[in-house]
Design a protein around this motif. Structure first.
Motif, PDB file in Angstrom:
ATOM      1  N   GLY A 173      11.851  -0.695   5.378  1.00 32.29           N
ATOM      2  CA  GLY A 173      12.995  -1.033   4.595  1.00 32.29           C
ATOM      3  C   GLY A 173      12.977   0.173   3.375  1.00 32.29           C
ATOM      4  N   TYR A 174      12.127   0.715   2.831  1.00 35.90           N
ATOM      5  CA  TYR A 174      12.241   1.899   2.411  1.00 35.90           C
ATOM      6  C   TYR A 174      11.938   2.920   3.160  1.00 35.90           C
ATOM      7  CZ  TYR A 174      11.914  -0.970  -2.149  1.00 35.90           C
ATOM      8  OH  TYR A 174      12.453  -1.674  -2.976  1.00 35.90           O
ATOM      9  N   ASP A 175      11.523   3.098   4.180  1.00 38.45           N
ATOM     10  CA  ASP A 175      11.385   4.145   5.368  1.00 38.45           C
ATOM     11  C   ASP A 175      10.385   5.129   4.839  1.00 38.45           C
ATOM     12  OD1 ASP A 175      11.763   4.881   8.001  1.00 38.45           O
ATOM     13  OD2 ASP A 175      13.348   5.823   7.620  1.00 38.45           O
ATOM     14  N   LEU A 176       9.416   4.651   4.210  1.00 35.25           N
ATOM     15  CA  LEU A 176       8.342   5.770   3.565  1.00 35.25           C
ATOM     16  C   LEU A 176       7.072   5.704   4.697  1.00 35.25           C
ATOM     17  CD1 LEU A 176       8.291   4.686  -0.056  1.00 35.25           C
ATOM     18  CD2 LEU A 176       9.519   6.617   0.923  1.00 35.25           C
ATOM     19  N   PHE A 204       7.087   4.662  -6.038  1.00 33.57           N
ATOM     20  CA  PHE A 204       8.571   4.826  -5.889  1.00 33.57           C
ATOM     21  C   PHE A 204       9.299   3.829  -6.757  1.00 33.57           C
ATOM     22  CE2 PHE A 204       6.778   2.546  -2.235  1.00 33.57           C
ATOM     23  CZ  PHE A 204       7.570   1.286  -2.081  1.00 33.57           C
ATOM     24  N   PRO A 205      10.477   3.715  -6.960  1.00 37.30           N
ATOM     25  CA  PRO A 205      11.082   2.750  -7.630  1.00 37.30           C
ATOM     26  C   PRO A 205      11.424   1.506  -6.838  1.00 37.30           C
ATOM     27  CG  PRO A 205      12.636   4.793  -7.238  1.00 37.30           C
ATOM     28  CD  PRO A 205      11.287   4.919  -6.686  1.00 37.30           C
ATOM     29  N   ALA A 206      11.170   0.497  -7.245  1.00 38.31           N
ATOM     30  CA  ALA A 206      11.579  -0.694  -6.455  1.00 38.31           C
ATOM     31  C   ALA A 206      12.905  -1.065  -6.708  1.00 38.31           C
ATOM     32  CB  ALA A 206      10.379  -1.958  -6.971  1.00 38.31           C
ATOM     33  N   SER A 207      13.878  -0.484  -5.614  1.00 40.28           N
ATOM     34  CA  SER A 207      15.179  -0.591  -5.828  1.00 40.28           C
ATOM     35  C   SER A 207      15.836  -1.366  -4.846  1.00 40.28           C
ATOM     36  CB  SER A 207      15.694   0.735  -5.841  1.00 40.28           C
ATOM     37  OG  SER A 207      15.433   1.508  -4.389  1.00 40.28           O
ATOM     38  N   ILE A 208      15.068  -1.954  -3.600  1.00 45.13           N
ATOM     39  CA  ILE A 208      15.854  -2.756  -2.866  1.00 45.13           C
ATOM     40  C   ILE A 208      14.975  -4.137  -2.789  1.00 45.13           C
ATOM     41  CG2 ILE A 208      16.211  -3.009  -0.104  1.00 45.13           C
ATOM     42  CD1 ILE A 208      15.624   0.185   0.095  1.00 45.13           C
ATOM     43  N   ASP A 209      15.917  -5.081  -2.936  1.00 44.25           N
ATOM     44  CA  ASP A 209      15.332  -6.529  -2.846  1.00 44.25           C
ATOM     45  C   ASP A 209      14.990  -7.025  -1.498  1.00 44.25           C
ATOM     46  OD1 ASP A 209      16.164  -6.488  -5.524  1.00 44.25           O
ATOM     47  OD2 ASP A 209      17.719  -8.003  -5.416  1.00 44.25           O
ATOM     48  N   GLY A 210      14.110  -7.751  -1.402  1.00 45.68           N
ATOM     49  CA  GLY A 210      13.726  -8.127  -0.128  1.00 45.68           C
ATOM     50  C   GLY A 210      12.294  -8.152   0.110  1.00 45.68           C
ATOM     51  N   LYS A 211      11.650  -8.526   1.249  1.00 48.05           N
ATOM     52  CA  LYS A 211      10.403  -8.572   1.922  1.00 48.05           C
ATOM     53  C   LYS A 211      10.373  -7.602   3.119  1.00 48.05           C
ATOM     54  CE  LYS A 211       6.563 -11.727   2.413  1.00 48.05           C
ATOM     55  NZ  LYS A 211       6.067 -13.029   2.345  1.00 48.05           N
ATOM     56  N   PHE A 212       9.016  -6.602   2.698  1.00 44.75           N
ATOM     57  CA  PHE A 212       9.247  -5.492   3.783  1.00 44.75           C
ATOM     58  C   PHE A 212       7.772  -5.423   4.457  1.00 44.75           C
ATOM     59  CE2 PHE A 212      12.141  -4.662   0.429  1.00 44.75           C
ATOM     60  CZ  PHE A 212      13.346  -4.698   1.096  1.00 44.75           C
ATOM     61  N   VAL A 213       7.742  -5.279   5.364  1.00 43.49           N
ATOM     62  CA  VAL A 213       6.253  -4.917   6.121  1.00 43.49           C
ATOM     63  C   VAL A 213       5.604  -3.518   5.960  1.00 43.49           C
ATOM     64  CG1 VAL A 213       5.047  -4.722   8.641  1.00 43.49           C
ATOM     65  CG2 VAL A 213       6.908  -6.530   8.270  1.00 43.49           C
ATOM     66  N   ILE A 214       4.424  -3.595   5.612  1.00 43.31           N
ATOM     67  CA  ILE A 214       3.574  -2.295   5.392  1.00 43.31           C
ATOM     68  C   ILE A 214       2.572  -2.496   6.468  1.00 43.31           C
ATOM     69  CG2 ILE A 214       2.111  -0.970   3.950  1.00 43.31           C
ATOM     70  CD1 ILE A 214       3.156  -2.544   1.651  1.00 43.31           C
ATOM     71  N   GLU A 215       2.707  -1.219   7.655  1.00 42.20           N
ATOM     72  CA  GLU A 215       1.969  -1.268   8.679  1.00 42.20           C
ATOM     73  C   GLU A 215       1.201   0.052   9.025  1.00 42.20           C
ATOM     74  OE1 GLU A 215       3.975  -2.097  12.357  1.00 42.20           O
ATOM     75  OE2 GLU A 215       5.443  -0.859  11.933  1.00 42.20           O
ATOM     76  N   LEU A 216       0.199  -0.434   9.771  1.00 43.80           N
ATOM     77  CA  LEU A 216      -0.378   0.953  10.548  1.00 43.80           C
ATOM     78  C   LEU A 216       0.621   1.253  11.410  1.00 43.80           C
ATOM     79  CD1 LEU A 216      -4.246  -0.007  10.688  1.00 43.80           C
ATOM     80  CD2 LEU A 216      -2.930   1.793   9.134  1.00 43.80           C
ATOM     81  N   GLU A 217       1.391   2.242  11.415  1.00 43.41           N
ATOM     82  CA  GLU A 217       2.535   2.456  12.464  1.00 43.41           C
ATOM     83  C   GLU A 217       2.129   2.594  13.621  1.00 43.41           C
ATOM     84  OE1 GLU A 217       6.570   2.813  13.442  1.00 43.41           O
ATOM     85  OE2 GLU A 217       5.559   2.014  11.403  1.00 43.41           O
ATOM     86  N   ASN A 218       1.137   3.399  14.265  1.00 47.47           N
ATOM     87  CA  ASN A 218       0.562   3.719  15.628  1.00 47.47           C
ATOM     88  C   ASN A 218       0.168   2.487  16.182  1.00 47.47           C
ATOM     89  OD1 ASN A 218       2.054   6.277  15.494  1.00 47.47           O
ATOM     90  ND2 ASN A 218       0.113   7.031  14.408  1.00 47.47           N
ATOM     91  N   LYS A 219      -0.667   1.796  15.507  1.00 50.65           N
ATOM     92  CA  LYS A 219      -1.295   0.689  15.760  1.00 50.65           C
ATOM     93  C   LYS A 219      -0.380  -0.461  16.033  1.00 50.65           C
ATOM     94  CE  LYS A 219      -6.107  -1.678  14.948  1.00 50.65           C
ATOM     95  NZ  LYS A 219      -6.296  -1.689  16.243  1.00 50.65           N
ATOM     96  N   GLY A 220       0.510  -0.658  15.036  1.00 49.95           N
ATOM     97  CA  GLY A 220       1.341  -1.638  15.027  1.00 49.95           C
ATOM     98  C   GLY A 220       0.752  -2.984  14.373  1.00 49.95           C
ATOM     99  N   GLU A 221      -0.031  -2.652  13.508  1.00 45.41           N
ATOM    100  CA  GLU A 221      -0.803  -3.747  12.728  1.00 45.41           C
ATOM    101  C   GLU A 221      -0.444  -3.917  11.328  1.00 45.41           C
ATOM    102  OE1 GLU A 221      -3.547  -6.634  12.201  1.00 45.41           O
ATOM    103  OE2 GLU A 221      -3.505  -5.509  14.041  1.00 45.41           O
TER     104      GLU A 221
END
Length: 122
Positions: free
Chosen positions: A79-82, A96-113
């Motif tokens: 969502g924030y693409d960080l 970072f500023p919480a500027s986008i409403d919603g629920k966003f996944v935080i993950e280990l990108e390569n592991k997909g976890e």
């Protein structure tokens, strides 16, 4: 009043008290709390310690998140693409500023976890 009637009244009173505590909020087990400061997610064996938790901020607040990990990977906040790389046994810090409403996944990108959820409320 007989013994059985007194026991019945006592049991009814206990039920009313339990219901009142739940309605007032004493029985809440909600893992979602509005963050008031820095939050930390710890990754052990490639999984979030204590399970996936939701970290909630109000729009306009500053998200302050540290991820400590025993697994080398890229941490991605959708969502924030960080993105930040974390080394094995290292940590990364996001603010970072919480500027986008919603629920966003935080993950280990390569592991997909998924390691956490970021929720930003209006």
């Amino acid at each position: 009043m007989g013994r059985n009637q007194r026991i019945g009244l006592l049991a009814g009173a206990v039920v009313i008290v339990v219901i009142a505590v739940i309605v007032i909020g004493g029985g809440s087990s909600d893992k979602t709390k509005t963050a008031s400061g820095p939050q930390t997610v710890t990754v052990v064996n490639g999984k979030p310690q204590g399970g996936v938790k939701t970290i909630t901020y109000k729009r306009g607040d500053t998200v302050d998140l540290t991820v400590s990990s025993d697994t080398a990977d890229e941490i991605h906040i959708h969502g924030y693409d960080l993105h930040k790389d974390v080394t094995k046994g290292g940590s990364v810090h996001f603010t970072f500023p919480a500027s986008i409403d919603g629920k966003f996944v935080i993950e280990l990108e390569n592991k997909g976890e998924q390691i956490a959820s970021l929720q930003v409320e209006p």
